[in-house]
Design an enzyme around this catalytic site. Structure first.
Site, PDB file in Angstrom:
ATOM      1  CE  LYS A 177      46.499  89.104  42.271  1.00 58.83           C
ATOM      2  NZ  LYS A 177      47.191  89.225  40.980  1.00 58.83           N
ATOM      3  CB  SER A 214      50.005  89.781  39.387  1.00 60.00           C
ATOM      4  OG  SER A 214      50.045  89.162  40.659  1.00 60.00           O
TER       5      SER A 214
END
Length: 199
Positions: A81, A42
């Protein structure tokens, strides 16, 4: 008898020094730095699956820093993230463009994936209201997204991340050695442009 006493004293000294070493290592891991392995895709191409990096638990978190936090859904895993929104921010993406507090903000950390993507938009349209039913990010929370937007589960799906749950700021990739690097630092300017501190 003396040798038994001496052996006992030596054993106590060894145990004492081991306890001190454990306390020091625990303190370093808790407050100074801790290792983390990237699991998943991701954050590509900023971070790649299997890379090892160092987190700084007590570092100040700024907008666009990369952070690690526990899965908000409670799986026991940790996610990595990028912080996009801070408390008080209004944000949305429209036509593949990030708007932050009414400023048009570039996202250079999405390259080269964004320009090489087979399908567009790279980031689907969303707003805080559409995804979370709020107009601005409340105190005590971050809005995070992965750099590989089509392949990232992030605040668009699982909601805001409590600031108190953040385990640390990612700063240094140390494995594999031939990929060792520091993370670039981005700072939002008043006109919406980004200044970049190269690693």
């Amino acid at each position: 008898m003396r040798s038994l006493r001496k052996l006992g004293r030596d054993l106590v000294n060894v145990v004492f020094y081991l306890m001190i070493a454990v306390l020091i290592l625990t303190g370093i891991r808790q407050y100074i730095l801790q290792p983390f392995q990237v699991d998943g895709h991701s954050m590509e191409a900023t971070l790649n699956h299997g890379e090892h990096m160092l987190l700084f638990p007590s570092a100040k978190i700024n907008r666009f820093d990369v952070v690690v936090f526990p899965d908000p859904k409670g799986s026991g895993n940790s996610y990595v993230k990028r912080v996009i929104g801070l408390p008080g921010d209004h944000l949305q993406v429209k036509n593949d463009q990030l708007y932050l507090n009414d400023l048009t903000v570039p996202e250079p950390y999405l390259e080269p994936n964004k320009s090489q993507a087979d399908s567009h938009p790279f980031t689907q349209d969303f707003s805080l209201w559409d995804t979370l039913g709020i107009e601005s990010i409340p105190e005590g929370y971050y809005f995070v997204m992965g750099d590989n937007r089509p392949g990232s589960g992030d605040s668009r799906q699982f909601g805001l991340v409590p600031i108190a749950s953040v385990q640390g700021k990612a700063d240094l990739v140390y494995w594999p050695f031939n990929q060792m690097r520091r993370m670039a630092q981005y700072q939002l300017q008043a006109d919406g442009s980004l200044s970049i501190s190269a690693p």
